[in-house]
Design an enzyme around this catalytic site. Structure first.
Site, PDB file in Angstrom:
ATOM      1  N   HIS A  54      -1.982  -7.745   2.415  1.00  0.00           N
ATOM      2  CA  HIS A  54      -1.862  -8.195   3.749  1.00  0.00           C
ATOM      3  C   HIS A  54      -3.326  -7.613   4.738  1.00  0.00           C
ATOM      4  O   HIS A  54      -3.059  -7.851   5.803  1.00  0.00           O
ATOM      5  CB  HIS A  54      -0.548  -7.982   4.386  1.00  0.00           C
ATOM      6  CG  HIS A  54      -0.224  -6.579   4.893  1.00  0.00           C
ATOM      7  ND1 HIS A  54      -0.115  -6.229   6.155  1.00  0.00           N
ATOM      8  CD2 HIS A  54       0.294  -5.442   4.279  1.00  0.00           C
ATOM      9  CE1 HIS A  54       0.166  -4.982   6.269  1.00  0.00           C
ATOM     10  NE2 HIS A  54       0.448  -4.560   4.846  1.00  0.00           N
TER      11      HIS A  54
ATOM     12  N   GLY B  69       0.985  -1.225  -0.254  1.00  0.00           N
ATOM     13  CA  GLY B  69      -0.132  -0.068   0.102  1.00  0.00           C
ATOM     14  C   GLY B  69       0.859   1.227   0.108  1.00  0.00           C
ATOM     15  O   GLY B  69       0.645   2.244  -0.591  1.00  0.00           O
TER      16      GLY B  69
ATOM     17  N   CYS C 185       2.140   2.462  12.710  1.00  0.00           N
ATOM     18  CA  CYS C 185       3.056   3.522  12.346  1.00  0.00           C
ATOM     19  C   CYS C 185       3.467   4.346  13.607  1.00  0.00           C
ATOM     20  O   CYS C 185       4.705   4.794  13.515  1.00  0.00           O
ATOM     21  CB  CYS C 185       3.090   4.112  11.035  1.00  0.00           C
ATOM     22  SG  CYS C 185       1.989   2.935   9.746  1.00  0.00           S
TER      23      CYS C 185
ATOM     24  N   SER D  83      -3.481  -3.255  -0.496  1.00  0.00           N
ATOM     25  CA  SER D  83      -2.555  -4.087  -0.294  1.00  0.00           C
ATOM     26  C   SER D  83      -2.993  -5.341   0.472  1.00  0.00           C
ATOM     27  O   SER D  83      -4.120  -5.268   1.262  1.00  0.00           O
ATOM     28  CB  SER D  83      -1.839  -3.275   1.154  1.00  0.00           C
ATOM     29  OG  SER D  83      -0.984  -4.088   1.600  1.00  0.00           O
TER      30      SER D  83
ATOM     31  N   ASN E 132      -7.721   4.025   8.430  1.00  0.00           N
ATOM     32  CA  ASN E 132      -7.389   2.955   9.103  1.00  0.00           C
ATOM     33  C   ASN E 132      -7.477   3.046  10.655  1.00  0.00           C
ATOM     34  O   ASN E 132      -7.328   1.774  11.263  1.00  0.00           O
ATOM     35  CB  ASN E 132      -5.841   2.529   8.704  1.00  0.00           C
ATOM     36  CG  ASN E 132      -5.095   3.691   9.013  1.00  0.00           C
ATOM     37  OD1 ASN E 132      -5.503   4.836   8.301  1.00  0.00           O
ATOM     38  ND2 ASN E 132      -4.033   3.788   9.460  1.00  0.00           N
TER      39      ASN E 132
ATOM     40  N   GLN F  87      -7.613  -0.065   3.315  1.00  0.00           N
ATOM     41  CA  GLN F  87      -8.479  -0.693   4.449  1.00  0.00           C
ATOM     42  C   GLN F  87      -9.999  -1.116   3.800  1.00  0.00           C
ATOM     43  O   GLN F  87     -10.776  -1.863   4.333  1.00  0.00           O
ATOM     44  CB  GLN F  87      -8.801   0.269   5.778  1.00  0.00           C
ATOM     45  CG  GLN F  87      -7.662   0.496   6.452  1.00  0.00           C
ATOM     46  CD  GLN F  87      -7.435  -0.606   7.300  1.00  0.00           C
ATOM     47  OE1 GLN F  87      -7.863  -1.670   7.717  1.00  0.00           O
ATOM     48  NE2 GLN F  87      -5.781  -0.766   7.680  1.00  0.00           N
TER      49      GLN F  87
HETATM   50  C1  LIG Z   1      -1.658  -0.556   5.900  1.00  0.00           C
HETATM   51  C2  LIG Z   1      -1.773   0.843   5.153  1.00  0.00           C
HETATM   52  C3  LIG Z   1      -1.111   1.069   4.439  1.00  0.00           C
HETATM   53  C4  LIG Z   1       0.240   0.715   3.981  1.00  0.00           C
HETATM   54  O1  LIG Z   1       0.267  -0.603   3.312  1.00  0.00           O
HETATM   55  P1  LIG Z   1       1.546  -1.309   3.448  1.00  0.00           P
HETATM   56  O2  LIG Z   1       1.175  -2.640   2.286  1.00  0.00           O
HETATM   57  O3  LIG Z   1       1.671  -1.899   4.638  1.00  0.00           O
HETATM   58  O4  LIG Z   1       2.676  -0.504   2.749  1.00  0.00           O
HETATM   59  C5  LIG Z   1      -1.488   2.400   3.464  1.00  0.00           C
HETATM   60  N1  LIG Z   1      -2.853   2.981   3.771  1.00  0.00           N
HETATM   61  C6  LIG Z   1      -3.492   2.545   4.802  1.00  0.00           C
HETATM   62  C7  LIG Z   1      -4.871   3.232   4.854  1.00  0.00           C
HETATM   63  C8  LIG Z   1      -3.221   1.369   5.638  1.00  0.00           C
HETATM   64  O5  LIG Z   1      -4.004   1.036   6.461  1.00  0.00           O
END
Ligand SMILES: *Cc1c(COP(=O)(O)O)cnc(C)c1O
Length: 400
Positions: A206, A75, A329, A204, A156, A184
């Site tokens: 995961h 993401g 983060c 993303s 998120n 999300q």
């Molecule tokens: C987790 C997240 C990201 C980052 O995604 P990664 O795959 O971990 O780099 C970006 N934006 C939102 C809203 C997220 O929840």
């Protein structure tokens, strides 16, 4: 560290466990089908076909075309690439204004901070106390030199869902590129990039039971996308590097699984979410953050006055509960969440936050255990908090 007898994982907005379908889909590409999709021999071409099958499957779930999906490392990379590309292409036409909200993910906010230093002008829209930006705010902020609007699909930390289709319609009418960080939202709520007039969308794997380290950027045909990593011709020359085929195959399988079960999961998880909200709202001087209904089925975020979120998390961890105070983060830093501050919460209150993000593995039993544990820990922390004592003695007014 040894696992406690009972672990309840409710930090699925940070990351999820892979689902069985995703693991099964990934496995062949770790050993049997290991060719490089750029190789001309049979092993390479078999890999190439698998790559394109996954791309088409992912596109179909968003009502996109396969050619509009560009794989990334996740993401954050998708956000970086989308924002940089839209900014640079805007600048070519003399446009250097960007519109966003104050509660975006840091992958967006930090990229925009850099773009500001490079001469771009960024408008950060206020989010209302309910955690939702209005289409009118976006319409009013658009200027003749606006190059990009970037507004997240679902937040998120608090889970609120933004009026993406309405914002998309405004941007299309005003001919401004519209990007949404939907990390999300993908796999959790229905998304149709055509109906919603989305030009660019980050995802993303995961965050919906795929593997870590793989994501994608949707870019509508006709919207220019600049190269983000130089090297080979992968991803139509926009992102060099041998593709993470195992991760990409798992991505497609996880999204298939998530979309197949979306309705039933949404129903079950929102009931579970509301059960926890109801239970925790019984704690005096507490508050649900963000709109009660326009939210993801899986995320709730509450503040409890007079306590520190970090202490709450550590004591909950002792009880086997893996939760979060907000974004993964920012944990480790003592600053309160920028998201909660953007909602207008005072610093003192924003410090005492708890985010619970559910998955289909969570049960009613988990919910009741969490409610009891949070009640106990909040009571315990308040008993030893000088801040709470001052509030109770009336030396300071309660803010919640
Ligand atoms: C987790 C997240 C990201 C980052 O995604 P990664 O795959 O971990 O780099 C970006 N934006 C939102 C809203 C997220 O929840």
């Amino acid at each position: 560290m040894a696992q406690t007898k009972r672990t309840i994982y409710v930090d699925n907005a940070a990351t999820t466990a892979m689902c069985d379908d995703a693991i099964a889909a990934m496995t062949p590409y770790l050993k049997e089908v290991y060719g490089n999709p750029s190789s001309l021999h049979t092993a390479g071409q078999v890999a190439k076909e698998a790559l394109e099958r996954a791309r088409a499957a992912i596109a179909a779930h968003l009502n996109a075309d396969a050619g509009e999906i560009y794989f990334t490392s996740g993401g954050s990379e998708a956000d970086n690439q989308a924002l940089r590309s839209a900014a640079v292409n805007g600048l070519k036409r003399g446009k250097k204004h960007i519109i966003t909200t104050a509660f975006e993910h840091h992958a967006v906010l930090h990229t925009l901070k850099k773009l500001e230093r490079e001469g771009f002008d960024v408008t950060y829209l206020d989010v209302h106390e309910n955690g939702i930006v209005t289409p009118e705010q976006v319409a009013n902020a658009i200027r003749p030199d606006s190059a990009l609007v970037t507004i997240m699909f679902a937040n998120n930390e608090i889970g609120t869902i933004q009026p993406i289709a309405e914002i998309g319609a405004i941007c299309r009418e005003k001919k401004v590129v519209f990007h949404t960080d939907a990390v999300q939202a993908v796999g959790h709520v229905p998304i149709d990039v055509k109906a919603m007039n989305i030009d660019m969308l980050s995802m993303s794997a995961h965050k919906f039971h795929g593997a870590k380290g793989v994501g994608a950027l949707y870019v509508r045909r006709g919207v220019p996308l600049n190269t983000f990593i130089d090297g080979g011709a992968q991803e139509k020359g926009r992102r060099a590097g041998t593709e993470n085929l195992a991760g990409i195959a798992a991505f497609a399988a996880a999204l298939d699984y998530a979309c197949k079960n979306m309705e039933s999961n949404a129903k079950r998880l929102s009931a579970l979410r509301d059960r926890i909200i109801k239970g925790l709202s019984a704690i005096p001087h507490s508050k649900l953050n963000g709109d009660a209904t326009t939210r993801l089925p899986s995320i709730l975020n509450m503040c409890f006055e007079g306590i520190e979120g970090e202490s709450l998390l550590l004591l909950l961890d002792d009880k086997g509960i893996c939760a979060s105070s907000g974004s993964a983060c920012t944990s480790g830093s003592l600053d309160p969440s920028h998201v909660l501050l953007a909602l207008g919460l005072p610093h003192e209150v924003a410090h005492g936050s708890l985010r619970i993000s559910l998955s289909e593995d969570n049960t009613d039993e988990d919910a009741d255990y969490i409610i009891a544990a949070v009640k106990e820990v909040v009571k315990y922390l308040r008993e030893m908090s000088p801040v709470w004592e001052a509030l109770e003695k009336g030396e300071k007014p309660h803010l919640l």
